[in-house]
Design a protein around this motif. Structure first.
Motif, PDB file in Angstrom:
ATOM      1  N   TRP A 322       0.702   4.831  -9.254  1.00  0.00           N
ATOM      2  CA  TRP A 322       1.300   3.643  -8.647  1.00  0.00           C
ATOM      3  C   TRP A 322       2.309   4.124  -7.615  1.00  0.00           C
ATOM      4  O   TRP A 322       3.313   4.743  -7.961  1.00  0.00           O
ATOM      5  N   LEU A 323       2.078   3.794  -6.343  1.00  0.00           N
ATOM      6  CA  LEU A 323       2.859   4.364  -5.251  1.00  0.00           C
ATOM      7  C   LEU A 323       3.569   3.264  -4.465  1.00  0.00           C
ATOM      8  O   LEU A 323       2.984   2.206  -4.197  1.00  0.00           O
ATOM      9  N   PRO A 324       4.840   3.502  -4.058  1.00  0.00           N
ATOM     10  CA  PRO A 324       5.478   2.592  -3.102  1.00  0.00           C
ATOM     11  C   PRO A 324       4.678   2.556  -1.800  1.00  0.00           C
ATOM     12  O   PRO A 324       4.114   3.569  -1.379  1.00  0.00           O
ATOM     13  N   VAL A 371      15.288   1.003  -7.590  1.00  0.00           N
ATOM     14  CA  VAL A 371      14.059   0.263  -7.879  1.00  0.00           C
ATOM     15  C   VAL A 371      12.886   1.233  -7.930  1.00  0.00           C
ATOM     16  O   VAL A 371      12.637   1.972  -6.975  1.00  0.00           O
ATOM     17  N   SER A 372      12.175   1.234  -9.045  1.00  0.00           N
ATOM     18  CA  SER A 372      10.980   2.051  -9.185  1.00  0.00           C
ATOM     19  C   SER A 372       9.753   1.188  -8.938  1.00  0.00           C
ATOM     20  O   SER A 372       9.612   0.110  -9.506  1.00  0.00           O
ATOM     21  N   ALA A 373       8.868   1.682  -8.073  1.00  0.00           N
ATOM     22  CA  ALA A 373       7.655   0.942  -7.750  1.00  0.00           C
ATOM     23  C   ALA A 373       6.462   1.440  -8.526  1.00  0.00           C
ATOM     24  O   ALA A 373       5.364   0.922  -8.374  1.00  0.00           O
ATOM     25  N   MET A 381       8.574   8.849 -12.666  1.00  0.00           N
ATOM     26  CA  MET A 381       8.868   7.645 -11.931  1.00  0.00           C
ATOM     27  C   MET A 381       8.998   7.940 -10.433  1.00  0.00           C
ATOM     28  O   MET A 381       9.557   8.972 -10.037  1.00  0.00           O
ATOM     29  N   LEU A 382       8.513   7.020  -9.615  1.00  0.00           N
ATOM     30  CA  LEU A 382       8.644   7.094  -8.163  1.00  0.00           C
ATOM     31  C   LEU A 382       9.478   5.905  -7.705  1.00  0.00           C
ATOM     32  O   LEU A 382       9.197   4.757  -8.073  1.00  0.00           O
ATOM     33  N   TYR A 383      10.501   6.173  -6.891  1.00  0.00           N
ATOM     34  CA  TYR A 383      11.440   5.140  -6.477  1.00  0.00           C
ATOM     35  C   TYR A 383      11.221   4.768  -5.009  1.00  0.00           C
ATOM     36  O   TYR A 383      10.656   5.539  -4.227  1.00  0.00           O
ATOM     37  N   VAL A 384      11.689   3.568  -4.646  1.00  0.00           N
ATOM     38  CA  VAL A 384      11.515   3.069  -3.287  1.00  0.00           C
ATOM     39  C   VAL A 384      12.652   3.585  -2.405  1.00  0.00           C
ATOM     40  O   VAL A 384      13.834   3.402  -2.725  1.00  0.00           O
TER      41      VAL A 384
END
Length: 568
Positions: A322-324, A371-373, A381-384
């Motif tokens: 799941w990617l921003p 905010v994690s997207a 976790m990947l963040y915006v």
């Protein structure tokens, strides 16, 4: 070159044009070809056909190539049908066809699942009848009853049937929880009488539903620990067996953790690691969007492209991650970066809501409230985030373990070490106070004429909940009511972040204004502030009175122009 050569050249050129036009008019849309690819192919062919009205020719070929007669007639019935209108209608029809195809696939899968479930019911019933017959034969042999010649069953056959029942039982629990209710309610095929009822219990030992005395954990007498209620070891082998004076509470906590770990090991799955700082999904609203639908209201603005197009915050699933994403409505698509490349995606979500802001960050760090997207397949976790690159302000993914921000730009995955992080500030809260101590994040409203700092508060007076000015140097708050200023020693002070003051007048308030109280008849009162006698004083905006009232010098002062406290 003589006249004959010139005529020959003209004939060759004419023949070439005719052949190219023949290819153009015979071009039809392939079964798995998208409309945009088909349109691009037609435009490329038309560019070498020397048409005087190229757009009209492309329009006619598209309409004549439509296989759906109803849709073709609908297009032909529309007046002033231009190429742009045909393209728009065909794209919408393609999107509808894709949705219909997905629904049909889902319906087909549902029917197959129901059919499989029905077959499993019949198979289980046959196996259960065989087991009952086997048990009856064993019981008769124990009692010394004569052994029928055609119904012999050896010990190995009995074990095989038993194992089959056990495996069928485990499979059925996952696919058909109400299997036994179906068997009980199903009429017999041999007689008109209903089947013999199978007593079903909720087993506390294996935590499933099954017939009495048919527990899969005890049919073959496995090891079972009474201490932690887990199959696989006995009481004296339990690793959670406590010694000494450990409290019962600690024992229960250890057993609970051991039970969870053992259950995951038996099923062959492992718990997903959720790093600190992850925002639960229910704190953010991700609105699904298609390429041809409008941008949802309250979409979070992220920046702009190099050509000036507006960019919004989005997310999409690509290769299991799941990617921003950067969402550009004008281009009808979104982009993510993965594996060193910029990837266009047409299925994505858009972040919607208020209270978001951007804070500086660097080297993979994120502040509280980031905010994690989404997450990678490994659980990270990947963040915006967003960053400036070649005249654009582009959002992307903050990868903490890579210590950077990646943005999709120009077909590539661009790495940035300095960036901004999208955060959502906590909600504004009202903290009780008596004026003795200033709470953290108290919202500053202005200053008094003598220089004392003023903060936003509220207090009750004569049945009304009123916005107040709080002055900690005076250990009290002030409200205005009935033309007078009133002192309050018990009040609440407003705390929070991500707010701003916006100009307004005559009782009007902008969107997202902060409510500071209500009158006894239910009218909302908003928080405002205004200049008076060298002070910047907060008070109550009374919409029905079309003004702001502030408490000052023992009186209730009326102001027509003011500023309103709003959420960002």
């Amino acid at each position: 070159m003589d006249l004959g050569d010139l005529m020959q050249l003209l004939d060759d050129t004419s023949n070439t044009t005719i052949r190219q036009r023949q290819v153009f008019f015979k071009t039809v849309k392939k079964k798995k070809e998208t409309f945009d690819d088909y349109l691009t192919n037609l435009q490329n062919l038309a560019s070498v056909c020397a048409f005087s009205e190229k757009n009209n020719m492309i329009r006619d070929v598209i309409i004549l190539g439509i296989q759906d007669k109803k849709f073709r007639n609908e297009l032909l019935s529309k007046p002033n049908l231009t190429l742009d209108k045909v393209i728009s209608e065909c794209r919408l029809k393609e999107a509808e066809d894709i949705k219909l195809e997905e629904k049909l696939k889902a319906k087909k899968l549902l029917l197959e699942a129901k059919k499989k479930e029905k077959d499993n019911v019949k198979e289980f019933q046959a196996t259960l009848n065989e087991l009952k017959q086997c048990l009856n034969q064993t019981s008769e042999r124990i009692k010394g009853a004569p052994k029928p010649e055609n119904q012999n069953m050896t010990k190995d056959q009995f074990k095989k049937a038993l194992e089959q029942v056990k495996s069928t039982r485990v499979n059925m629990m996952a696919s058909a929880p109400n299997i036994f209710e179906k068997i009980n309610n199903e009429p017999s095929t041999k007689t008109n009488k209903t089947r013999e009822k199978v007593e079903v219990i909720n087993c506390q030992k294996c935590k499933t539903t099954h017939p009495r005395k048919c527990c899969p954990n005890f049919v073959s007498k496995p090891k079972f620990c009474i201490n932690c209620k887990v199959v696989g070891h006995l009481n004296n082998e339990c690793p959670n067996k406590t010694k000494g004076d450990n409290s019962k509470r600690n024992v229960n906590q250890q057993n609970s953790r051991h039970h969870q770990n053992t259950r995951h090991n038996i099923r062959g799955t492992s718990a997903r690691v959720i790093p600190a700082g992850w925002n639960p999904p229910n704190q953010h609203v991700w609105q699904p969007k298609s390429p041809y639908s409008d941008i949802p209201p309250h979409s979070v603005h992220a920046g702009h492209d190099s050509d000036g197009d507006t960019i919004y915050v989005g997310r999409s699933n690509y290769n299991g991650d799941w990617l921003p994403a950067k969402v550009i409505p004008r281009k009808n698509t979104a982009y993510v970066c993965w594996g060193g490349q910029e990837i266009p995606v047409h299925t994505y979500d858009v972040l919607c809501g208020i209270g978001y802001s951007w804070q500086p960050g660097f080297a993979g760090t994120v502040p509280p409230g980031a905010v994690s997207a989404g997450a990678t397949t490994s659980g990270e976790m990947l963040y915006v985030g967003r960053g400036h690159w070649q005249g654009s302000l582009t959002p992307g993914k903050i990868h903490p373990s890579h210590r950077c921000l990646y943005i999709p730009y120009g077909g590539q995955e661009v790495r940035l070490d300095s960036y901004e992080v999208l955060i959502r500030a906590p909600a504004l809260t009202w903290m009780p106070s008596s004026g003795s101590m200033l709470p953290a994040n108290a919202i500053h409203a202005g200053h008094d004429s003598d220089g004392d700092q003023i903060y936003v508060g509220r207090a009750y007076h004569d049945g009304d909940l009123l916005p107040a000015k709080v002055i900690f140097n005076k250990n009290c708050a002030y409200v205005c009511h009935g033309g007078n200023e009133h002192v309050k020693h018990q009040f609440e002070i407003l705390c929070g972040t991500s707010y701003r003051w916006l100009p307004a007048s005559n009782g009007h308030v902008p969107p997202n204004s902060v409510e500071g109280g209500r009158t006894s008849n239910g009218e909302q009162l908003y928080i405002g502030r205004g200049h008076h006698c060298g002070s910047l004083t907060p008070g109550k905006i009374h919409p029905s009175h079309q003004c702001l009232y502030i408490p000052y010098g023992g009186q209730e002062i009326r102001l027509s122009s003011y500023e309103v406290l709003t959420r960002m």
